[in-house]
Write an enzyme that holds these catalytic residues in place. Structure first.
Site, PDB file in Angstrom:
ATOM      1  N   ASP A  31      18.868 -11.463  37.911  1.00  0.00           N
ATOM      2  CA  ASP A  31      18.145 -10.218  37.619  1.00  0.00           C
ATOM      3  C   ASP A  31      17.146  -9.962  38.750  1.00  0.00           C
ATOM      4  OD1 ASP A  31      17.666  -8.728  34.559  1.00  0.00           O
ATOM      5  OD2 ASP A  31      16.290  -8.217  36.205  1.00  0.00           O
ATOM      6  N   ARG A  35      13.498  -3.593  35.886  1.00  0.00           N
ATOM      7  CA  ARG A  35      12.999  -2.981  34.647  1.00  0.00           C
ATOM      8  C   ARG A  35      11.514  -3.276  34.459  1.00  0.00           C
ATOM      9  NH1 ARG A  35      11.502  -0.649  31.859  1.00  0.00           N
ATOM     10  NH2 ARG A  35      11.943  -0.019  29.743  1.00  0.00           N
ATOM     11  N   ARG A 100      19.832   1.940  33.495  1.00  0.00           N
ATOM     12  CA  ARG A 100      20.625   2.409  32.369  1.00  0.00           C
ATOM     13  C   ARG A 100      20.050   3.587  31.579  1.00  0.00           C
ATOM     14  NH1 ARG A 100      17.888   2.502  27.650  1.00  0.00           N
ATOM     15  NH2 ARG A 100      16.905   0.544  27.039  1.00  0.00           N
ATOM     16  N   SER A 179      25.073  12.871  32.391  1.00  0.00           N
ATOM     17  CA  SER A 179      23.887  12.639  33.238  1.00  0.00           C
ATOM     18  C   SER A 179      24.359  11.902  34.489  1.00  0.00           C
ATOM     19  CB  SER A 179      22.845  11.782  32.510  1.00  0.00           C
ATOM     20  OG  SER A 179      23.295  10.430  32.437  1.00  0.00           O
ATOM     21  N   HIS A 182      25.253   8.426  33.393  1.00  0.00           N
ATOM     22  CA  HIS A 182      26.574   8.275  32.758  1.00  0.00           C
ATOM     23  C   HIS A 182      27.687   8.434  33.807  1.00  0.00           C
ATOM     24  CE1 HIS A 182      24.159   9.139  29.024  1.00  0.00           C
ATOM     25  NE2 HIS A 182      24.992   8.248  28.514  1.00  0.00           N
ATOM     26  N   ALA A 238      17.589   6.504  20.646  1.00  0.00           N
ATOM     27  CA  ALA A 238      17.318   7.333  19.467  1.00  0.00           C
ATOM     28  C   ALA A 238      16.818   6.563  18.238  1.00  0.00           C
ATOM     29  CB  ALA A 238      18.555   8.149  19.144  1.00  0.00           C
ATOM     30  N   ARG A 241      13.614   4.504  18.682  1.00  0.00           N
ATOM     31  CA  ARG A 241      12.459   5.388  18.849  1.00  0.00           C
ATOM     32  C   ARG A 241      12.010   5.965  17.505  1.00  0.00           C
ATOM     33  NH1 ARG A 241      10.689   8.400  23.164  1.00  0.00           N
ATOM     34  NH2 ARG A 241      11.311  10.513  22.563  1.00  0.00           N
ATOM     35  N   ARG A 326      17.767  18.003  27.292  1.00  0.00           N
ATOM     36  CA  ARG A 326      19.050  17.669  27.926  1.00  0.00           C
ATOM     37  C   ARG A 326      20.010  18.844  27.836  1.00  0.00           C
ATOM     38  NH1 ARG A 326      20.159  11.361  26.248  1.00  0.00           N
ATOM     39  NH2 ARG A 326      17.971  10.757  26.203  1.00  0.00           N
TER      40      ARG A 326
END
Ligand code: NAD
Ligand code: USQ
Length: 398
Positions: A31, A35, A100, A179, A182, A238, A241, A326
Site C-alpha cells: 500500500d 488514502r 476508488r 464517472s 468508473h 450511500a 453515510r 451527479r
C-alpha cells in the site's frame, strides 16, 4: 498459499488481509498510504479510529501469533512493485489498490488524471509484474458494477451472447460507466482481458457493488484491528453515510429523486467472495467476470429503511432531497445476474434491520468524531472545477 494484497491498508483490503491470514494463507499487504495522505491533506478522517499499518500488524501478531508481511509502495512505481513480487512470489494477487471514489475523480482535471493514471497504469504494472515474475499467479481484480451503468436490459455476468446479421458471438457486456473513476475500471478490464488472451495470464474481475458494514469477525477481535469507515461526501458510500447521518441528526442526503438503484454487498461477504475466487482458480489464459453483489436497492429504499430503524431507536431521522450533484438516471430498470459466486458457495448476509441498527450504534459510539462540514456533496459532475470541502465558517474577530 501466498497472497499479495495490493491496497491492503484500505477499508476492504485490511479486513481481507485478516480474514485470509486467519484462514492460514500467507499474506502480504502492499500500500502507498494514498488514502491516509488524502485525509491528512483535506482534514478528513475515518469515523472509527484506525491504527497505522505497523501497529495493526503488530496487534494481529500479538492476538493470533500470525504474521502479515508489509510493503510500502505504489503500483505506479515499478521498482517498488517488482521488489514485492520478486521477494514474496505470490500465488494469488488481490488488487484493491486504486483511487476508488467517483466524486474524487470528478473534482477537476487534476483529480481525473490522477485517478486514471494511478488505476490504469498501476494495473498495467501489476500485469507486467505477474508476467515477468509469477506468470502462473491468479490476479483477482476489484472491478465495479458501475462499469455496466444502468442499461435498459438485464446485466449479464461479464459477457452477453449477441446475434447480429445472422451470426452469433459471446462478447464483453457493453459498458456505460458514470464517472472518470468508473471508466478507469473499464480500461483496467480491457487491459486484463487482453493480457489473458495474449500472455495466457489467469484472472478474475470482480464487478463489486457498493459495500456497506463496519466490521468482520477478525476486525472485531480488538479495537486496534478496526478498518476505516468513511462518512464524508467523497469516500463515504450511500448506506454507511445514511447510518452515520442518522446518528448525528443530519437529514439523510438523498440525491435527486432517489430512484437510483445499485447492487450492494456486506464487507463480510466481500472477504468471503475473494476467498472463493482464489480457491477456484481459472485456467491459464482465462478471464472470468463475477458480479459481486448480493441484492439491490434504490437510494430511497435505503434512506427509508434507515429512517424507520433510526426512529424506532428514538432518533428523529429526517430525509432531504438534494439536487443531484451527479449525472445519472434517477429512475431506471435494474436486474443483475449474479449466480457465479453463489454457485461457488457464497452464503450471503442480506441487509436486515439488525444490521442497520448495529451500524447506527457504531456511529453513535463515535459521533463526536463527525465533522458535519464534510457531509454535504460539493463535487458536481457538470462542473470542471470543484472545491473538495465546504469553506469553513470564518473565525469571528476578537
Ligand atoms: P480504500 O480507498 O479504502 O482502499 C484502497 C487502498 O489502496 C488504500 O489503502 C490506498 O492507500 C491504496 N492505494 C491506492 N492507490 C494505490 C497505489 N497506486 N499503489 C498502492 N496502494 C494504493 O478503498 P476500498 O473501499 O477498500 O476499495 C478497494 C477496492 O475495491 C477499490 O479498487 C475499489 O474500486 C473496489 N470497490 C470498492 C467498493 C466500496 O464500496 N468500497 C465497491 C466496489 C469496488
Ligand atoms: N447517493 C446518494 N446520497 C449520498 C451518497 C450517494 O443519493 O449521500 C447515491 C449516488 O448518487 C449513487 C448511489 O447513491 O446513485 C451510490 O453512490 P455511492 O457514493 O454509494 O457509490 P459509488 O459512487 O457508485 O461508488 C461506490 C464506491 C466505488 C464502487 C462503487 C460500486 O466508492 O469504489 O466502485 O460504489 S458501484 O456503485 O456498483 O459502481
Amino acid at each position: 498459499m501466498r497472497v499479495l494484497i495490493l491496497g491492503g491498508d484500505g477499508y476492504l483490503g485490511w479486513p481481507q488481509a485478516l480474514y485470509l491470514s486467519q484462514k492460514g494463507y500467507e499474506v502480504a499487504v502492499f500500500d502507498n498510504q494514498a488514502r491516509r495522505h488524502f485525509d491528512l491533506k483535506q482534514g478528513f478522517d475515518s469515523l472509527i479510529p484506525i491504527q497505522t499499518v505497523h501497529q495493526r500488524i503488530e496487534s494481529w501478531k500479538a492476538i493470533t501469533g500470525k504474521t502479515i508481511h508489509a510493503y510500502h509502495g505504489d503500483t505506479t512505481d515499478w521498482p517498488a512493485l517488482s521488489r514485492a513480487f520478486q521477494e514474496f512470489q505470490p500465488e494469488a494477487v488481490v488488487h484493491f489498490a486504486e483511487q476508488r471514489a467517483a466524486p474524487y475523480s470528478m473534482i477537476d482535471r487534476e483529480h481525473a488524471v490522477h485517478t486514471q493514471y494511478t488505476n490504469v497504469i498501476g494495473t498495467l504494472n501489476v500485469l507486467y509484474a505477474i508476467k515477468d515474475y509469477t506468470p502462473s499467479a491468479h490476479l483477482v481484480k476489484l472491478g465495479t458494477m458501475g462499469e455496466y451503468g444502468t442499461p435498459n436490459i438485464d446485466i449479464e455476468e461479464g459477457f452477453i451472447e449477441i446475434e447480429h446479421k445472422g451470426r452469433k458471438d459471446t462478447l464483453p457486456f457493453p459498458k456505460q460507466p458514470g464517472s472518470f473513476y468508473h471508466l478507469s475500471k473499464v480500461h483496467d478490464s480491457h487491459n486484463i482481458h487482453f493480457c489473458c488472451r495474449v500472455w495466457g495470464l489467469r484472472s478474475t474481475d470482480l464487478n463489486q457493488g457498493v459495500v456497506y458494514g463496519a466490521d468482520t469477525d477478525e476486525t472485531l477481535l480488538a479495537p486496534e484491528l478496526a478498518t476505516r469507515f468513511d462518512y464524508d461526501q467523497i469516500y463515504g458510500t450511500a448506506l454507511n453515510r445514511f447510518c452515520i447521518q442518522s446518528a448525528v441528526g443530519y437529514p439523510l442526503t438523498v440525491y435527486g429523486r432517489g430512484g437510483q438503484t445499485r447492487g450492494y454487498i456486506h464487507v463480510r461477504d466481500t472477504v468471503r467472495c475473494i476467498e472463493l475466487a482464489i480457491q477456484s482458480e481459472p485456467k491459464a489464459g482465462e478471464f472470468r467476470v463475477f458480479n459481486q453483489i448480493t441484492e439491490w436497492f434504490s437510494v430511497n429504499d435505503l434512506a427509508q429503511r434507515v429512517q424507520r430503524v433510526g426512529n424506532a431507536m428514538g432518533l428523529n431521522v429526517q430525509l432531504q432531497q438534494l439536487s443531484n450533484p451527479r449525472v445519472e438516471l434517477e429512475e431506471h430498470y435494474y436486474n443483475v445476474v449474479h449466480t457465479k459466486l453463489l454457485d461457488l458457495g457464497l452464503q450471503p448476509h442480506l441487509l436486515n434491520d439488525a444490521e442497520v441498527e448495529h451500524l447506527i450504534n457504531v456511529a453513535i459510539q463515535h459521533r463526536d468524531r463527525v465533522n458535519p462540514r464534510l457531509i454535504a456533496p460539493t463535487v458536481n459532475w457538470r462542473e470542471t472545477e470543484n472545491q473538495v470541502a465546504q469553506t469553513p465558517e470564518p473565525t469571528p474577530a476578537t
